[in-house]
Write a protein that holds these residues in place. Structure first.
Motif, PDB file in Angstrom:
ATOM      1  N   ASP A 187     -13.706 -40.665 -20.553  1.00  0.00           N
ATOM      2  CA  ASP A 187     -14.622 -41.782 -20.790  1.00  0.00           C
ATOM      3  C   ASP A 187     -14.810 -41.989 -22.285  1.00  0.00           C
ATOM      4  OD1 ASP A 187     -16.544 -43.693 -20.770  1.00  0.00           O
ATOM      5  OD2 ASP A 187     -17.925 -42.648 -19.439  1.00  0.00           O
ATOM      6  N   ILE A 188     -14.501 -43.188 -22.764  1.00  0.00           N
ATOM      7  CA  ILE A 188     -14.619 -43.447 -24.203  1.00  0.00           C
ATOM      8  C   ILE A 188     -16.078 -43.458 -24.640  1.00  0.00           C
ATOM      9  CG2 ILE A 188     -12.461 -44.745 -24.358  1.00  0.00           C
ATOM     10  CD1 ILE A 188     -14.170 -47.316 -24.263  1.00  0.00           C
ATOM     11  N   ALA A 189     -16.985 -43.679 -23.695  1.00  0.00           N
ATOM     12  CA  ALA A 189     -18.408 -43.712 -24.031  1.00  0.00           C
ATOM     13  C   ALA A 189     -19.071 -42.379 -23.733  1.00  0.00           C
ATOM     14  CB  ALA A 189     -19.098 -44.833 -23.249  1.00  0.00           C
ATOM     15  N   ALA A 190     -18.264 -41.315 -23.699  1.00  0.00           N
ATOM     16  CA  ALA A 190     -18.801 -40.001 -23.330  1.00  0.00           C
ATOM     17  C   ALA A 190     -19.917 -39.562 -24.274  1.00  0.00           C
ATOM     18  CB  ALA A 190     -17.675 -38.961 -23.330  1.00  0.00           C
ATOM     19  N   ALA A 191     -19.724 -39.798 -25.569  1.00  0.00           N
ATOM     20  CA  ALA A 191     -20.719 -39.358 -26.545  1.00  0.00           C
ATOM     21  C   ALA A 191     -22.069 -40.020 -26.292  1.00  0.00           C
ATOM     22  CB  ALA A 191     -20.231 -39.664 -27.962  1.00  0.00           C
ATOM     23  N   GLU A 192     -22.045 -41.333 -25.973  1.00  0.00           N
ATOM     24  CA  GLU A 192     -23.291 -42.050 -25.738  1.00  0.00           C
ATOM     25  C   GLU A 192     -23.900 -41.670 -24.389  1.00  0.00           C
ATOM     26  OE1 GLU A 192     -20.506 -43.359 -26.811  1.00  0.00           O
ATOM     27  OE2 GLU A 192     -21.064 -43.914 -28.866  1.00  0.00           O
ATOM     28  N   LYS A 193     -23.040 -41.567 -23.369  1.00  0.00           N
ATOM     29  CA  LYS A 193     -23.540 -41.275 -22.024  1.00  0.00           C
ATOM     30  C   LYS A 193     -24.043 -39.847 -21.899  1.00  0.00           C
ATOM     31  CE  LYS A 193     -20.741 -44.661 -19.515  1.00  0.00           C
ATOM     32  NZ  LYS A 193     -19.714 -44.863 -18.465  1.00  0.00           N
ATOM     33  N   ASN A 194     -23.577 -38.964 -22.756  1.00  0.00           N
ATOM     34  CA  ASN A 194     -23.930 -37.555 -22.636  1.00  0.00           C
ATOM     35  C   ASN A 194     -25.100 -37.150 -23.518  1.00  0.00           C
ATOM     36  OD1 ASN A 194     -22.269 -36.396 -20.637  1.00  0.00           O
ATOM     37  ND2 ASN A 194     -20.516 -36.523 -21.995  1.00  0.00           N
ATOM     38  N   LYS A 226     -18.414 -32.914 -30.346  1.00  0.00           N
ATOM     39  CA  LYS A 226     -17.339 -33.911 -30.441  1.00  0.00           C
ATOM     40  C   LYS A 226     -16.629 -34.036 -29.093  1.00  0.00           C
ATOM     41  CE  LYS A 226     -18.168 -34.330 -34.830  1.00  0.00           C
ATOM     42  NZ  LYS A 226     -18.825 -35.539 -35.341  1.00  0.00           N
ATOM     43  N   TYR A 227     -16.116 -35.229 -28.841  1.00  0.00           N
ATOM     44  CA  TYR A 227     -15.410 -35.494 -27.583  1.00  0.00           C
ATOM     45  C   TYR A 227     -13.981 -35.926 -27.873  1.00  0.00           C
ATOM     46  CZ  TYR A 227     -19.995 -35.239 -25.425  1.00  0.00           C
ATOM     47  OH  TYR A 227     -21.221 -34.796 -24.997  1.00  0.00           O
ATOM     48  N   PHE A 228     -13.026 -35.279 -27.227  1.00  0.00           N
ATOM     49  CA  PHE A 228     -11.596 -35.562 -27.405  1.00  0.00           C
ATOM     50  C   PHE A 228     -11.054 -36.275 -26.167  1.00  0.00           C
ATOM     51  CE2 PHE A 228     -11.589 -33.617 -31.205  1.00  0.00           C
ATOM     52  CZ  PHE A 228     -10.453 -32.948 -31.631  1.00  0.00           C
ATOM     53  N   ALA A 229     -10.153 -37.200 -26.413  1.00  0.00           N
ATOM     54  CA  ALA A 229      -9.427 -37.796 -25.298  1.00  0.00           C
ATOM     55  C   ALA A 229      -8.471 -36.754 -24.719  1.00  0.00           C
ATOM     56  CB  ALA A 229      -8.657 -39.020 -25.778  1.00  0.00           C
ATOM     57  N   GLN A 230      -7.957 -37.036 -23.516  1.00  0.00           N
ATOM     58  CA  GLN A 230      -7.005 -36.106 -22.908  1.00  0.00           C
ATOM     59  C   GLN A 230      -5.732 -36.045 -23.750  1.00  0.00           C
ATOM     60  OE1 GLN A 230      -6.377 -37.677 -19.026  1.00  0.00           O
ATOM     61  NE2 GLN A 230      -5.234 -39.464 -19.713  1.00  0.00           N
ATOM     62  N   LEU A 231      -5.075 -34.909 -23.716  1.00  0.00           N
ATOM     63  CA  LEU A 231      -3.915 -34.680 -24.580  1.00  0.00           C
ATOM     64  C   LEU A 231      -2.741 -35.577 -24.208  1.00  0.00           C
ATOM     65  CD1 LEU A 231      -2.313 -33.158 -26.711  1.00  0.00           C
ATOM     66  CD2 LEU A 231      -1.929 -31.339 -25.050  1.00  0.00           C
ATOM     67  N   TRP A 232      -2.480 -35.741 -22.898  1.00  0.00           N
ATOM     68  CA  TRP A 232      -1.274 -36.461 -22.489  1.00  0.00           C
ATOM     69  C   TRP A 232      -1.607 -37.868 -22.012  1.00  0.00           C
ATOM     70  CZ3 TRP A 232       2.417 -33.950 -24.519  1.00  0.00           C
ATOM     71  CH2 TRP A 232       2.417 -32.559 -24.537  1.00  0.00           C
ATOM     72  N   GLU A 233      -0.744 -38.791 -22.346  1.00  0.00           N
ATOM     73  CA  GLU A 233      -0.893 -40.172 -21.899  1.00  0.00           C
ATOM     74  C   GLU A 233      -0.057 -40.336 -20.627  1.00  0.00           C
ATOM     75  OE1 GLU A 233      -1.286 -43.922 -24.644  1.00  0.00           O
ATOM     76  OE2 GLU A 233       0.821 -43.634 -24.157  1.00  0.00           O
ATOM     77  N   GLY A 234      -0.580 -39.868 -19.528  1.00  0.00           N
ATOM     78  CA  GLY A 234       0.167 -39.867 -18.287  1.00  0.00           C
ATOM     79  C   GLY A 234       0.325 -38.456 -17.763  1.00  0.00           C
ATOM     80  N   SER A 235       1.292 -38.295 -16.872  1.00  0.00           N
ATOM     81  CA  SER A 235       1.514 -36.985 -16.240  1.00  0.00           C
ATOM     82  C   SER A 235       2.706 -36.293 -16.887  1.00  0.00           C
ATOM     83  CB  SER A 235       1.785 -37.162 -14.746  1.00  0.00           C
ATOM     84  OG  SER A 235       0.687 -37.773 -14.119  1.00  0.00           O
TER      85      SER A 235
END
Length: 1772
Positions: free
Chosen positions: A1129-1136, A1178-1187
């Motif tokens: 979630d790109i809004a993780a920082a705000e939502k959390n 800090k919040y990181f996006a997932q490492l892989w773009e896909g499987s």
């Protein structure tokens, strides 16, 4: 600092050339051709010098070397005139731009001054004062030259670009002489064309006339338009012929020139010599074909000779130099290619050519080919200059250039062109696949993204509008450069990198799922390179899907890609196509990601200089899912450019591939690709032909040969159909391809064949050959013996040293001997042959060879263990499957246990099979530690253990990670680490570092994050995750060093916590210990969390916090940042925000709980570990773009890494860091503190600790209830035994008496465990505590039974003694009489008498005490420790207090501030001032009076302190509080001593219960005291007070128990009487009468009484004497106190004064004792002696008078006495 290239210009008289000249150390003039071999080294600075003094001609000047500075040497006195001429010459020779690189140096004699030179030179407008220096002509002064180099460094940094190149020189000259140069070039080309035309004419005259069909004229603009991007090269062309009018020869020459310039940029010399698909079969046409083909190739015309065998008609490509008047017919072919067909009537005549003329044409073509190559090199040089890489063509980019922390990279804005390469690499290192799509800022008009839209000037009429619309020519500025092609950036960086950086780069490209260069034409030499070395670290994992027995079977495979044998599908095109080949390939591999760059990718441009002829390779790796495109791994190769022109690469691919896919414009027979296709059709290799002008579907022409149309078809349809064909072809076992086989291909250069690479490989192979044929799980046991069981055992024993119990000194000595033995065993077992070879290579190889050696070692070790690991994993999988089946069947037989045992064995084998370089370095460390421990150097072959730290330090400085904590043994090799850091300090200096550590659960991406952030190489693959902790140095670059207070960032990477391979408490202890160590070391710790739930890490952090609270002696200042990875979630920082709040509350709550447990003043988590929940999460996006495995890294992840890096550096800029020496000390202190700590690490979190401690307190209450009840029962039974009413104690009787109490306690335990609010947590300890209470109960029952039985036995023994006493005496008398007769004259032999007596005595004693057990002595220390531990006090606190002896002085401590924990923010006054003020203002009259006495007496007697008391100012307790604590200590001591003294120890013996009662009283007193105060007392106070009270009670208990033993133990009683009986025996043996014996007995009895009487009388006499004559004692009490104070003042005994104030009686007693002692033994020694003698005489007279009186009263006849004998009077 970079190596500089300096050019010396000016007059030869300006300097003295000689061997001591630091710039020109030659005896003669240096030839400029020799410059490159002369590298100077001055104080660590390296620079090249080109000596051009006195030279005017620069024809041979080597422009391939960039020039950083021109040094104009001017002799003093001639400086003004020579300056002007020198600058003019420089501008003429090198261009005006060279003046910007000019440094003026005025030289002078050593005794000369040249102060006016600067003033004179300032008159010149081109002179720059900053670029001016003076020096002596001899140039022998290092300081002068260093100052000059420093100014040159400043100039280089100011210049942009930093060095002056040949290209810049040419550009300057071209700008200055543009028109002349252009005319000259045109004349030269015209001349060349004329010569060619003349040659053709001569050939026509000598042979039959040749009539050729005409050549259409191609305009330059048409040529440019035809150059469109076909693939990711951007340079594959679509050639379209356009008919035009006939032109004159001059026009043709211009046209040839234009075509050559535009089209030949992608040509190579190889293609000129070898191009052409098929050789002409006709011998008469061979010469014409060769000539025509060579010239057509130069102009990018794919010339192919075609011979129709059925007819004699020859179709040849036209020679562009044939005049248009001779051209009769022109035809346009498909795809825009041109065919020149000769007239059939003249064909035979034209086949005969003059060989001499042909030779001339060959020479001419070679000349033009050379010119094209020169032009291509210039284009490459231009590209490198635009990217600011011109210096890197010689000084290659290295990993060190990027293993540093530089300025932060901007995310949102584009970059300027000169920073393009650097930005590309930065993004690539951070795994951002958008590195290929970097937007470029338009900083200057010279470079544009796209040409501005031109406007047409026309009048506004309808007719003009139509004309403008139909117009095809628009005036535009064609001189503007287009932007650099993205693949040119990649390949330019690739060409400018050394082999190690290429390897890193290719590794990152592979991780970004990009295609990798397999065959690369060298832009300078045109040779074809195969960078096999760059693939060595790439490892691919995939899942193979196979169908067996109608069921799918999926098998995982993981291996280095160089070793993988896979099918290979090769793609290339013949001719020009509108369809993108690379884009089509992407749809086969990953339709969501551009694996191969193509023309439609962002940033693509028309021109691409470095990709023509490059072969790229990529692998498709299936995931074992139904939607996989292919069922097994497949390699895809892509040849960039027209394969007709790139024959060498095409041949290699067709030979190596399993399937060839060819794209052609058409399949018409007339097309020039026909012969190539014909050859491919004849080949046994499967072939797929894709035609651009055909719209048909896939057709199988014959087995393995397919064709398919592309026209008017969607790309998805084409892709799906192509996948089906390839899959069908590969379903049958295809020919496989392996990267390593590229070494067998002839005609190419493989980088692994380089000498330096081979040298490293040979050294590694020599070492790895020792391991061949061995079971990989046994390698470490055989070749690395020091780190196995020996090291693990050493670590365990070393930890036990910090937790000794019982007889500590004996235990300590025993453990130390064991440690020494292990070290001796390590020394004996090492070094193995493997380590010898390893050390030899590390010591002897140069740096580059050593780097290759280390890389190859790891590669070969991985290859060695790969197969074994695969088999072990497969075996593990099989056993696990079998075990699961058995469990599902609920099988509880031995078969299940056996399978479980087998699985455990395989698991251990799997861990043993893990082997890498880190184990080699670990062995080095252990060898070093073993020898250093024993302090002796053993003889080793060609190596020395003392040099090991230096070797490791060199590698650490070079960027290799070094093991800090051994993850297998869970231990830090302190000696090795300290020596390693010492060597680093020696080499770098005591630099400051910022320690950044990372912590997280297993497989949460810690190492991947660090590698992406700093370009590190922590292990993240090869089946080896990080174990333990590793440290690596990362340098702070010079550009940003001014913003930081440290020189390096020291990164500490750790193994994953909560590892599955560790179980239960072992995992908890290991994880908590590691986490505490890592967080404590770091200035900042990254807490890495996979997902949004930090629960696991919260638990660990609580333990870390509590451990820090307990480590009071280690100064720590940690901070932490939470990093949540894989947050979608790109809004993780705000939502959390709510989650952050809960996290903060949880951490604070646990910190408060820990503070309460450890009696610490912390109120929140950040009091212990710096943490701001608003900023430090800090919040990181997932490492892989896909499987995976085909998914590229997510660009959002790379952005997050960059943002985190910037955040870390921002916080780090506020830190001073720590020096390396401080870091070394910190490691030692922290690790020793961890070894001392053994309690908290066994718990999951702080709440567990608190619950456990409450349980321990409750357990103490339960045990006290049992003890007290048992003591009551014991006392009752003892009374009955004493009264003779109990002769035997039955266990059942005791159990019956205890039953009620025991049942109640069991019931209370059940209630506690079942109803407690923390019952879920308590359940883990329930079984253990129920067992403990049962054991304690049994122990109490057994102990009391044993004690009472011993009392009964001793009572019986004493009775038996009394009964046999007369019998023994008679026996003794008879024995003495016998001896008297036997010995006679030997009666005086004491030894014989004693021997005879001992024989009789020992027999008698054994007879009397045979059935009795002696009472045991008190084990007081053990009982103390046991009682304290039962109360829940940790052993570490007990041991610390005991070992320091601190507790003994608790009542005399001056300040109790260190024992208390004040409320936060409470201030206490200064100690020195407050203590005096309190005493001065104290209202207690006694205190006031004594204080005034003390001060007045000192003043009156004139005593002043000669030694100024040292006092540390600071906070202290108020005086009243000090007194209250002191009173508490005194009261507790007195109260508990009174309790102890009331115990019947002397009559009934000692019991441990007495100590427990005292301990409970002390704890309750302290607790009650705390409730009345505003502060809390530390645990240390309670422990010290308990030990103090125990110590004071100990002497009384020991003495009382001794009396009990004496009175009740028969053996002790007999021992006490032994001397008395021996004296009687001796007297009889000597023949003494009974009267004499009686007299001796009376004397013995009276002796002690007489002595006591004499002493008492003498004491009274001395006291009377002293009261009369001694001033201190002849007055009242006030007089006595006056003398006491005077004595204290004279002695300046402040402690005595404190004792006098606190305990006046004690101090007065001490004074009286000292004065009496002095009076008796010093001042009045004779008088005291006389008094003593007088009293002795008086006592003697009294005894004599008493004896006389007794004798008179008895009046017994002698006969009666003789009959009675001595036996009738009592002996005692």
């Amino acid at each position: 600092m970079p190596k500089l290239t300096l050019v010396l210009i000016g007059d030869t008289n300006s300097t003295e050339i000689g061997s001591k000249n630091l710039l020109i150390d030659h005896d003669e003039q240096t030839n400029i051709e020799q410059f490159s071999s002369k590298l100077y080294d001055l104080c660590g600075r390296h620079f090249y010098v080109i000596n051009m003094l006195g030279l005017q001609n620069i024809d041979k000047f080597p422009f391939n070397q960039g020039i950083h500075a021109f040094l104009l040497l001017l002799p003093n006195g001639q400086h003004n005139s020579q300056y002007s001429s020198g600058v003019q010459w420089l501008e003429k020779a090198f261009g005006k731009g060279s003046v910007a690189y000019l440094m003026t140096v005025v030289t002078h004699a050593s005794d000369e001054k040249c102060e006016s030179a600067l003033t004179d030179l300032k008159a010149n407008s081109s002179f720059d004062e900053k670029r001016y220096q003076t020096c002596t002509k001899g140039m022998m002064d290092e300081k002068e030259i260093i100052a000059l180099l420093e100014k040159i460094d400043v100039m280089v940094s100011e210049n942009d670009p930093h060095c002056y190149t040949g290209l810049m020189c040419n550009k300057n000259k071209e700008q200055e002489e543009h028109l002349d140069h252009k005319s000259h070039e045109e004349e030269r080309i015209d001349s060349s064309v004329f010569q060619q035309n003349q040659t053709v004419e001569e050939m026509e005259e000598n042979a039959m006339e040749i009539k050729v069909k005409g050549l259409p004229v191609i305009e330059p603009t048409d040529v440019k338009d035809s150059e469109r991007n076909e693939d990711n090269t951007g340079g594959e062309s679509e050639n379209k012929s356009v008919p035009s009018a006939t032109k004159e020869k001059a026009g043709e020459a211009d046209e040839v020139k234009e075509v050559s310039n535009e089209s030949s940029s992608n040509m190579t010399e190889q293609s000129v010599e070898e191009s052409g698909a098929v050789k002409d079969a006709g011998p008469t046409s061979q010469t014409v074909s060769t000539v025509t083909k060579e010239f057509c190739l130069l102009l990018h015309y794919p010339a192919v000779d075609k011979l129709d065998e059925n007819t004699e008609k020859t179709e040849v490509k036209c020679n562009p130099f044939i005049e248009l008047e001779d051209v009769e017919h022109t035809e346009k072919t498909v795809g825009g290619e041109l065919e020149i067909k000769s007239d059939p009537s003249t064909t035979n005549e034209k086949r005969t050519l003059n060989m001499e003329m042909s030779g001339k044409m060959d020479k001419q073509s070679v000349k033009i080919s050379e010119e094209i190559n020169i032009k291509k090199q210039r284009e490459t040089e231009t590209l490198l200059c635009r990217l600011h890489l011109q210096d890197k063509s010689q000084q290659k980019l290295t990993p060190t250039d990027f293993l540093k922390i530089g300025p932060p990279m901007k995310q949102d804005h584009g970059t300027c062109e000169k920073h393009l390469a650097h930005t590309f690499l930065q993004k690539l290192m951070m795994l951002d696949y958008r590195a290929r799509y970097i937007p470029v800022r338009q900083d200057s008009a010279e470079v544009s993204h796209a040409n501005p839209i031109p406007e047409v000037d026309t009048t506004e009429t309808e007719e003009n509008d139509i004309d403008a619309l139909l117009s095809t020519s628009v005036d535009s500025d064609q001189s503007k450069q287009t932007r650099v092609h993205p693949m040119d950036v990649q390949m330019a960086v690739f060409h400018c990198s050394d082999s190690f950086f290429k390897q890193n780069m290719i590794m990152k490209l592979s991780q970004c799922q990009y295609a990798l260069p397999l065959l690369v034409p060298d832009p300078v030499t045109m040779d074809i390179d195969c960078p096999l070395w760059t693939f060595r670290q790439i490892r691919k994992t995939w899942k193979i899907t196979q169908i067996k027995d109608d069921s799918k079977m999926i098998t995982m495979k993981s291996m280095p890609i160089c070793k993988a044998e896979t099918p290979m599908v090769s793609f290339f095109r013949l001719g020009s196509l509108s369809l993108s080949k690379s884009q089509l390939m992407n749809t086969l591999i990953n339709d969501r990601h551009s694996t191969f760059f193509h023309r439609n990718c962002p940033g693509s441009t028309k021109s691409c200089h470095l990709m023509e002829g490059v072969v790229e390779i990529a692998w498709y790796c299936p995931a074992g899912k139904p939607n996989d495109a292919f069922t097994d791994c497949i390699a895809f190769c892509n040849l960039h450019g027209d394969a007709l022109l790139i024959e060498k690469q095409r041949d290699i691919l067709t030979e190596k591939s399993s399937v060839n896919v060819v794209l052609v414009p058409t399949l018409e027979k007339s097309h020039h690709s026909r012969n190539v296709i014909s050859a491919l059709l004849k080949s046994p290799k499967p072939l797929i032909i894709l035609t651009a002008d055909d719209d048909c579907g896939a057709v199988q022409m014959k087995k393995g040969k397919y064709k398919m149309g592309l026209k008017d078809r969607s790309q998805s349809d084409i892709s799906d159909e192509l996948k089906g064909i390839i899959g069908k072809i590969l379903s049958e076992p295809p020919a496989s391809f392996q990267l390593e086989t590229m070494t067998e291909v002839s005609g190419i250069r493989v980088d692994e064949n380089d000498t330096v690479c081979n040298k490293g490989k040979s050294a590694a192979k020599k070492m790895v050959d020792l391991l061949q044929g061995m079971d990989v799980s046994k390698i470490k046991d055989k070749f690395l013996p020091c780190q196995g069981q020996l090291w693990h055992e050493w670590g365990r024993i070393n930890k036990e040293l910090y937790h000794l119990k019982g007889n500590i000194e004996n235990e300590k000595c025993k453990k130390q001997n064991e440690l020494k033995r292990i070290r001796q065993d390590q020394c004996s077992a090492s070094p193995s042959k493997l380590i010898k070879v390893f050390i030899e290579s590390l010591s002897s190889l140069p740096p580059t060879d050593k780097e290759y050696f280390l890389k190859w070692t790891q590669i070969l070790i991985d290859a060695l263990s790969a197969d074994d690991l695969s088999l072990i994993l497969q075996n593990y999988d099989e056993k696990w499957s079998e075990l699961v089946v058995l469990k599902e069947k609920h099988d509880k037989s031995d078969h299940l246990k056996n399978k479980q045992t087998e699985l455990d064995q395989i698991s251990r084998k799997l861990q043993s099979a893990t082997f890498g370089l880190e184990h080699m370095f670990r062995e080095m460390g252990q060898i070093y530690e073993a020898h250093a421990f024993l302090q002796k150097q053993t003889k080793m072959e060609r190596t020395d253990w003392s040099k090991y730290p230096e070797l490791a330090a060199e590698l650490m400085i070079a960027g290799h990670p070094m093991e800090l904590m051994d993850g297998d043994a869970g231990h830090v090799p302190l000696t090795w680490i300290s020596s390693l850091l010492d060597e680093v300090i020696k080499k770098l200096g005591d630099k400051k570092v910022f320690v950044l550590s990372v912590l997280g659960v297993q497989s949460s991406g810690k190492s991947t994050m660090l590698n992406a952030m700093f370009g590190l190489q922590f292990a993240v693959s090869a089946g080896r995750c990080t174990k333990g902790a590793f440290m690596q140095l990362v340098r702070v670059s010079e550009e940003i060093k001014k913003d930081f207070q440290f020189d390096y960032v020291l990164v500490v990477d750790t193994e994953g916590l909560r590892a599955l391979e560790l179980a239960g408490n072992a995992s908890l202890h290991h994880d908590n210990e590691l986490a505490t160590f890592v967080v404590g070391l770091g200035n900042m710790t990254l807490i890495n969390i996979f997902g949004e739930n930090p629960a696991e890490m919260q638990d660990i952090l609580q333990i870390v916090v509590q451990a820090f609270m307990r480590m009071k002696k280690v100064k720590l200042s940690p901070s932490c940042v939470f990093v949540h990875q894989n947050v979608t979630d790109i809004a993780a920082a705000e939502k959390n925000m709510d989650g952050k709040r809960r996290l903060q509350e949880k951490l604070d709550q646990m910190a408060q709980l820990a503070a309460k447990e450890e009696v610490c003043d912390a109120e929140c988590f950040s009091d212990i570990i710096a943490f701001d929940v608003q900023k430090d999460v800090k919040y990181f996006a997932q490492l892989w773009e896909g499987s995976p495995p085909m998914a590229p890294p997510n660009p959002g992840y790379s952005e997050s890494v960059q943002e985190l890096k910037n955040f870390i550096l921002s916080k780090a800029s506020q830190s001073a860091g720590i020096s390396l020496s401080q870091f070394k000390s910190k490691i030692q202190d922290l690790w020793k503190a961890l070894l001392n700590e053994n309690f908290v690490f066994s718990f999951k979190n702080t709440l567990e600790i608190a619950v456990y401690r409450k349980l321990e307190v409750q357990y103490g209450n339960w045990t006290w209830a049992l003890r007290s009840k048992m003591l009551t029962i014991e006392n009752q039974l003892y009374t009955r035994i004493e009264n003779g009413k109990l002769d035997n104690v039955e266990r059942s009787c005791l159990q019956t008496e205890m039953k009620k109490t025991y049942e109640k306690i069991k019931k209370d335990m059940t209630t506690y465990f079942d109803d407690n609010k923390d019952k879920e947590m308590l359940v883990q300890w329930r079984g253990r505590f129920e067992s403990k209470i049962k054991e304690f109960y049994d122990e109490q029952v057994n102990g009391v039974q044993k004690k009472l039985e011993e009392i009964i036995q001793q009572k019986n023994a004493r009775k038996k003694l009394d009964d046999k006493k007369t019998e023994f005496e008679n026996k003794l008398l008879e024995k003495s009489k016998e001896l008297a007769h036997q010995l006679k004259d030997k009666a005086k032999d004491e030894e014989e008498l004693k021997r005879q007596f001992d024989s009789v005595w020992s027999g008698w004693v054994n007879e009397l005490t045979a059935d009795t057990k002696p009472f045991q002595d008190i084990s007081y220390d053990k009982d103390e420790s046991d009682i304290l531990e039962e109360l829940g006090i940790e052993w570490s606190l007990i041991n610390e207090s005991k070992s320091s002896g601190r507790y003994k002085n608790i009542s005399e401590v001056g300040d109790y501030f260190d024992y208390i924990i004040p409320p936060k923010h409470q201030e206490f006054c200064d100690t020195s001032q407050k203590s005096q003020d309190d005493m001065r203002e104290n209202k207690n009259p006694i205190v006031q009076q004594r204080y005034s006495w003390w001060m007045s007496f000192k003043k009156m007697l004139g005593f002043s302190r000669q030694k100024k008391e040292k006092h540390t100012s600071g906070t202290s307790l108020p005086y009243d509080e000090q007194q209250l604590i002191r009173s508490l200590i005194d009261d507790v001591e007195q109260h508990n001593l009174d309790i102890i003294k009331r115990k019947p120890v002397a009559t009934r013996g000692y019991s441990q219960t007495y100590l427990q009662e005292v301990a409970k009283n002390v704890k309750e007193s302290v607790k009650e005291f705390e409730t009345k105060r505003k502060y809390a007392l530390k645990k240390e106070f309670t422990v010290d007070l308990l030990l103090y009270v125990f110590d004071r009670a100990g002497s009384w208990l020991s003495e009382s128990h001794r009396k009990f033993k004496m009175n009740n133990d028969a053996l002790s009683y007999l021992k006490s009487k032994k001397n008395q009986y021996y004296n009687i025996f001796r007297s009889f043996c000597k023949g003494n009468s009974s009267a004499v014996v009686l007299g001796e007995l009376i004397c013995e009895k009276l002796k002690s009484s007489a002595v006591e009487a004499v002493c008492n009388k003498t004491a009274i006499d001395l006291a009377g004497e002293m009261r009369c004559s001694f001033p201190a004692f002849n007055g009242n009490r006030l007089n006595l106190e006056k003398h006491v104070l005077k004595s204290l003042a004279e002695e300046e005994d402040f402690n005595g004064y404190i004792t006098y104030i606190r305990h006046p009686r004690r101090q007065v007693e001490t004074f009286i004792k000292e004065e009496v002692k002095k009076y008796i033994f010093t001042e009045n020694k004779d008088k005291a002696g006389n008094m003593l003698k007088k009293n002795v005489e008086d006592t003697k007279q009294l005894v004599s008078r008493a004896l006389f009186t007794a004798t008179e009263k008895v009046k017994t006849p002698e006969k009666q006495i003789r009959t009675c004998g001595w036996r009738n009077f009592p002996v005692c």
